[in-house]
Design an enzyme around this catalytic site. Structure first.
Site, PDB file in Angstrom:
ATOM      1  N   PHE A 113      76.323  85.684  47.880  1.00 41.07           N
ATOM      2  CA  PHE A 113      76.425  84.100  48.190  1.00 41.07           C
ATOM      3  C   PHE A 113      75.329  83.279  47.809  1.00 41.07           C
ATOM      4  CE2 PHE A 113      79.247  85.915  51.912  1.00 41.07           C
ATOM      5  CZ  PHE A 113      80.261  85.027  51.784  1.00 41.07           C
ATOM      6  N   ASP A 114      75.670  82.346  47.063  1.00 38.54           N
ATOM      7  CA  ASP A 114      74.665  81.276  46.932  1.00 38.54           C
ATOM      8  C   ASP A 114      74.275  80.567  48.297  1.00 38.54           C
ATOM      9  OD1 ASP A 114      73.342  79.170  45.506  1.00 38.54           O
ATOM     10  OD2 ASP A 114      75.092  77.928  45.877  1.00 38.54           O
TER      11      ASP A 114
END
Length: 230
Positions: A8-9
């Site tokens: 996940f960014d």
């Protein structure tokens, strides 16, 4: 599930950076006697965007990035403040902000225990470590990768090499990255050979050569995407 790892960014994927930055910037301007006017906001945003672009493209290092934004901003508006002090004040406020994207916690709750998750973020450790050390969000992640601690940023291969070392070298086919930035997240993932998912809540037009494998407009769509792709 098709994937064993989701990368996940953080900013504007799970964490509402735009809202947090707006609040922090407004408070910082007030503390240093700078008018929070549309002109000043746009000037800062333009400078900040260019600095981060230069950083992602390897034209600027972390030490420079930390202070140059407010130095350039000060020159642009003929400011009378100390840009280093202003930058430090802003980063401290930003590190204390905790606004999440709508649906982020619901998504993480749905995924917890079903897939391994890591945060892969371009940012300064003095901001990202406090944000990610809070129990409310820290409990979801098996690894947290911050570009300043790596020494290189997404989309560079070295960032992804470091990430895969940290998560014990899974097969690339078992990994998907989700993020809002076509350059750092999607280009980086494409170049490294993992599945890419572009989070595009604003329905931006992609007029670049960077093509994500998947595009979603709401975070909860990720569950369907993963579940459907057997």
């Amino acid at each position: 599930m098709k994937y064993k790892w989701i990368l996940f960014d953080l900013d504007n994927t799970l964490y509402d950076f735009d809202l947090s930055s707006k609040e922090s910037l407004q408070q910082t301007f007030s503390a240093f006697g700078v008018d929070y006017s549309p002109e000043n906001i746009q000037t800062y945003k333009r400078i900040n965007h260019q600095c981060w672009t230069d950083f992602e493209n390897g034209k600027m290092d972390f030490a420079t990035l930390r202070n140059i934004r407010f130095e350039l901003f000060s020159k642009a508006i003929n400011g009378k403040f100390d840009p280093v002090a202003m930058g430090s004040h802003y980063l401290k406020l930003l590190s204390e902000a905790d606004h999440m994207i709508d649906g982020a916690f619901d998504l993480l709750d749905d995924l917890l225990g079903k897939v391994s998750m890591a945060v892969v973020t371009n940012g300064l450790k003095e901001v990202k470590r406090p944000q990610l050390s809070r129990p409310a969000i820290n409990k979801y992640f098996d690894a947290i990768i911050i570009s300043e601690e790596v020494g290189v940023a997404k989309p560079h291969k070295g960032f992804f090499d470091y990430t895969f070392e940290a998560i014990n070298h899974p097969a690339k086919s078992d990994v998907i990255i989700i993020g809002d930035n076509l350059n750092s997240d999607i280009r980086g993932g494409n170049d490294f050979g993992i599945t890419t998912c572009w989070y595009n809540p604003g329905s931006k037009v992609n007029d670049t050569e960077v093509k994500p494998d998947i595009e979603i407009k709401q975070l909860d769509e990720l569950i369907t995407v993963i579940g459907a792709m057997h």
